[in-house]
Design a protein around this motif. Structure first.
Motif, PDB file in Angstrom:
ATOM      1  N   THR A   1     -27.519  13.078  18.378  1.00 17.71           N
ATOM      2  CA  THR A   1     -27.997  14.632  18.400  1.00 17.71           C
ATOM      3  C   THR A   1     -27.157  15.618  18.832  1.00 17.71           C
ATOM      4  O   THR A   1     -27.452  16.687  18.934  1.00 17.71           O
ATOM      5  N   ARG A   2     -25.994  15.101  19.089  1.00 16.59           N
ATOM      6  CA  ARG A   2     -24.923  16.150  19.655  1.00 16.59           C
ATOM      7  C   ARG A   2     -24.440  17.029  18.608  1.00 16.59           C
ATOM      8  O   ARG A   2     -24.350  16.678  17.365  1.00 16.59           O
ATOM      9  N   GLY A   3     -24.088  18.303  18.975  1.00 16.20           N
ATOM     10  CA  GLY A   3     -23.536  19.398  18.327  1.00 16.20           C
ATOM     11  C   GLY A   3     -22.091  19.075  17.993  1.00 16.20           C
ATOM     12  O   GLY A   3     -21.481  19.664  16.947  1.00 16.20           O
ATOM     13  N   LYS A   4     -21.604  18.239  18.941  1.00 17.88           N
ATOM     14  CA  LYS A   4     -20.097  17.977  18.730  1.00 17.88           C
ATOM     15  C   LYS A   4     -19.639  16.597  19.336  1.00 17.88           C
ATOM     16  O   LYS A   4     -20.292  16.168  19.936  1.00 17.88           O
ATOM     17  N   THR A   5     -18.486  16.257  18.942  1.00 16.69           N
ATOM     18  CA  THR A   5     -17.889  15.338  19.723  1.00 16.69           C
ATOM     19  C   THR A   5     -16.505  15.439  20.198  1.00 16.69           C
ATOM     20  O   THR A   5     -15.810  16.429  20.069  1.00 16.69           O
ATOM     21  N   ILE A   6     -16.359  14.412  21.300  1.00 22.55           N
ATOM     22  CA  ILE A   6     -14.791  14.514  22.000  1.00 22.55           C
ATOM     23  C   ILE A   6     -14.166  13.357  21.876  1.00 22.55           C
ATOM     24  O   ILE A   6     -14.817  12.015  21.876  1.00 22.55           O
ATOM     25  N   THR A   7     -12.879  13.421  21.193  1.00 22.83           N
ATOM     26  CA  THR A   7     -12.145  12.197  21.105  1.00 22.83           C
ATOM     27  C   THR A   7     -10.903  12.349  22.161  1.00 22.83           C
ATOM     28  O   THR A   7     -10.381  13.477  22.301  1.00 22.83           O
ATOM     29  N   ILE A   8     -10.673  11.222  22.972  1.00 29.34           N
ATOM     30  CA  ILE A   8      -9.497  11.285  23.656  1.00 29.34           C
ATOM     31  C   ILE A   8      -8.660   9.772  23.504  1.00 29.34           C
ATOM     32  O   ILE A   8      -9.074   9.077  22.855  1.00 29.34           O
ATOM     33  N   GLY A   9      -7.336  10.028  23.992  1.00 30.33           N
ATOM     34  CA  GLY A   9      -6.408   8.841  23.731  1.00 30.33           C
ATOM     35  C   GLY A   9      -5.535   8.934  22.695  1.00 30.33           C
ATOM     36  O   GLY A   9      -5.442  10.262  22.136  1.00 30.33           O
ATOM     37  N   GLY A  10      -5.073   7.996  22.026  1.00 28.30           N
ATOM     38  CA  GLY A  10      -4.457   8.085  20.902  1.00 28.30           C
ATOM     39  C   GLY A  10      -2.695   8.512  21.012  1.00 28.30           C
ATOM     40  O   GLY A  10      -2.019   8.791  20.213  1.00 28.30           O
ATOM     41  N   GLU A  11      -2.307   8.638  22.662  1.00 30.64           N
ATOM     42  CA  GLU A  11      -0.995   8.795  22.694  1.00 30.64           C
ATOM     43  C   GLU A  11       0.174   7.870  22.010  1.00 30.64           C
ATOM     44  O   GLU A  11      -0.020   6.562  22.269  1.00 30.64           O
ATOM     45  N   LEU A  12       1.183   8.373  21.615  1.00 30.78           N
ATOM     46  CA  LEU A  12       2.490   7.825  21.291  1.00 30.78           C
ATOM     47  C   LEU A  12       3.417   7.737  22.327  1.00 30.78           C
ATOM     48  O   LEU A  12       4.417   6.937  22.156  1.00 30.78           O
ATOM     49  N   SER A  13       3.484   8.585  23.300  1.00 30.99           N
ATOM     50  CA  SER A  13       4.500   8.806  24.239  1.00 30.99           C
ATOM     51  C   SER A  13       3.746   9.264  25.636  1.00 30.99           C
ATOM     52  O   SER A  13       2.388   9.457  25.610  1.00 30.99           O
ATOM     53  N   PRO A  14       4.398   9.204  26.810  1.00 34.39           N
ATOM     54  CA  PRO A  14       3.795   9.799  27.741  1.00 34.39           C
ATOM     55  C   PRO A  14       3.431  11.098  27.803  1.00 34.39           C
ATOM     56  O   PRO A  14       3.793  12.016  26.967  1.00 34.39           O
ATOM     57  N   ALA A  15       2.602  11.469  28.814  1.00 30.65           N
ATOM     58  CA  ALA A  15       1.949  12.703  28.665  1.00 30.65           C
ATOM     59  C   ALA A  15       2.862  13.897  28.482  1.00 30.65           C
ATOM     60  O   ALA A  15       3.873  13.967  29.515  1.00 30.65           O
ATOM     61  N   PHE A  16       2.491  14.854  27.537  1.00 31.76           N
ATOM     62  CA  PHE A  16       3.264  16.021  27.461  1.00 31.76           C
ATOM     63  C   PHE A  16       4.674  15.921  26.829  1.00 31.76           C
ATOM     64  O   PHE A  16       5.443  16.612  27.098  1.00 31.76           O
ATOM     65  N   TYR A  17       5.093  14.913  26.422  1.00 33.01           N
ATOM     66  CA  TYR A  17       6.539  14.535  25.773  1.00 33.01           C
ATOM     67  C   TYR A  17       6.327  15.103  24.353  1.00 33.01           C
ATOM     68  O   TYR A  17       6.494  14.222  23.637  1.00 33.01           O
ATOM     69  N   THR A  18       6.287  16.140  24.349  1.00 35.24           N
ATOM     70  CA  THR A  18       5.890  16.971  23.010  1.00 35.24           C
ATOM     71  C   THR A  18       7.427  16.953  22.395  1.00 35.24           C
ATOM     72  O   THR A  18       7.073  17.110  20.941  1.00 35.24           O
TER      73      THR A  18
END
Length: 395
Positions: free
Chosen positions: A90-107
């Motif tokens: 019944t939610r209006g949106k979903t949230i997806t987290i994870g999926g990283e290929l590198s350490p945090a913010f190693y853009t």
């Protein structure tokens, strides 16, 4: 020893001299050139290709910088929370987290696949709150639906954590069915994904979560949490049947985290599990919490499948630090500012360790974390001119 005139003349003429069958025994050897004589004896050295340098350099030598690019053999699992009507919820949106290929913010290596999400705490009964927090929610305490609505519409929460502490045998000892009535009201009030929290009693929480899964299949709740002292197999089975995700909570020991995840993997997919490795607040072991979470993230990227899960932080633990709310000397006041600073400092520290989901309380801390996260994921180039004069910058 003093050079003879003949030897000096030979040096001046030939610029070098070779001695044959020469043997010298001496404890010390000292060669003296009288002032003015060295210029006549030793030629002036001239290095080829070296031009005379005069004046100050106009600019610094430039050198290209290329950040070291690493490729990791594994990827962190993606977990989706919430389900829309087309997905059985019944939610209006979903949230997806994870999926990283590198350490945090190693853009510079890989873009951040999903922004870290924030879920605000809501309680199903009145609880003691710090003044700095209570001043923002005093009108809705005791009304979980109104509290959840305030968290989403005013404070910008991505999700809501519904703490059903009234089921605690030491508090109201409410029944799981009573708790589910509260969940229904919150579902009607907001359309964001929910985290369903228990009371911490392993027996009562098992009964609560089983009832929640039976009454709300398909909503894709995050069940918070399953621990090693619960019936993990039983919990995993009814969570799987209802299509929810689970928060696997362990103290600060990666071996415990691996053990719990192994048991959960027997019944759930990687896409159904989020880890909570325990958050120690600023001043109470934050450095250890950071190290633990960073080790888990690096281990997961390097191929340790038992740690390659998204991470959640109970950042609200910052308010358990008495320095966050206790009245102190004037240098530490006002408390209304010190408290949210304590919480957001805890959050920002663990953000850089790789945390994907933050459970928080104070709206100012939430806003600051979101602002920093948006900046780090905007992929904009910084203006070097702004950083050259950082000493002069005024807040």
């Amino acid at each position: 020893m003093q050079l003879s005139d003949d030897l000096l003349a030979a040096l001046a003429k030939f610029k070098k001299i070779e001695l044959e069958d020469f043997q010298l025994e001496a404890k010390e050897l000292e060669i003296l050139f009288e002032p003015g004589m060295a210029a006549n004896v030793l030629p002036k050295l001239k290095l080829p290709g070296l031009a005379a340098v005069g004046g100050k350099p106009a600019s610094l030598l430039s050198s290209p910088f290329l950040p070291p690019i690493e490729k990791y053999p594994n990827r962190i699992a993606e977990v989706k929370l919430g389900a829309t009507k087309s997905e059985g919820g019944t939610r209006g949106k979903t949230i997806t987290i994870g999926g990283e290929l590198s350490p945090a913010f190693y853009t510079f290596e890989n873009p951040t696949p999903h922004k870290p999400a924030v879920t605000l705490d809501v309680f199903d009964m009145e609880v003691p709150l710090s003044k700095a927090v209570k001043m923002h929610v005093k009108d809705v305490v005791g009304d979980p639906a109104a509290w959840a609505k305030l968290a989403v519409e005013k404070f910008g929460a991505d999700m809501v954590t519904m703490h059903l502490i009234s089921v605690d045998p030491l508090l109201k000892d409410a029944t799981p069915k009573d708790a589910c009535k509260t969940i229904e009201k919150v579902l009607q009030a907001v359309d964001v994904p929910l985290v369903i929290g228990g009371c911490g009693d392993p027996v009562k929480d098992t009964a609560l979560f089983e009832e929640v899964c039976a009454q709300f299949p398909g909503e894709r709740f995050l069940i918070s949490s399953v621990t090693r002292d619960m019936d993990v197999e039983k919990c995993a089975k009814f969570i799987k049947k209802a299509g929810h995700a689970v928060l696997a909570f362990t103290p600060m020991d990666l071996n415990f985290a691996r053990e719990l995840n192994r048991h959960l993997f027997d019944h759930l997919k990687r896409e159904d599990i989020i880890m909570d490795l325990t958050t120690a607040a600023l001043g109470y072991g934050l450095d250890y919490a950071f190290t633990n979470m960073e080790r888990a993230r690096i281990g997961g990227l390097m191929g340790d499948l038992e740690l390659a899960q998204p991470m959640s932080s109970g950042t609200t633990n910052a308010w358990a630090a008495r320095e966050a709310w206790l009245k102190m000397s004037a240098d530490w006041e006002p408390r209304e500012l010190r408290g949210p600073l304590w919480e957001v400092t805890t959050a920002l520290t663990l953000l850089t360790a790789g945390v994907d989901l933050f459970m928080m309380m104070h709206p100012a801390a939430v806003k600051t974390l979101k602002d920093v996260t948006n900046y780090l994921t905007a992929n904009k180039k910084a203006d070097p001119a702004k950083f050259l004069d950082w000493v002069k910058v005024k807040a």
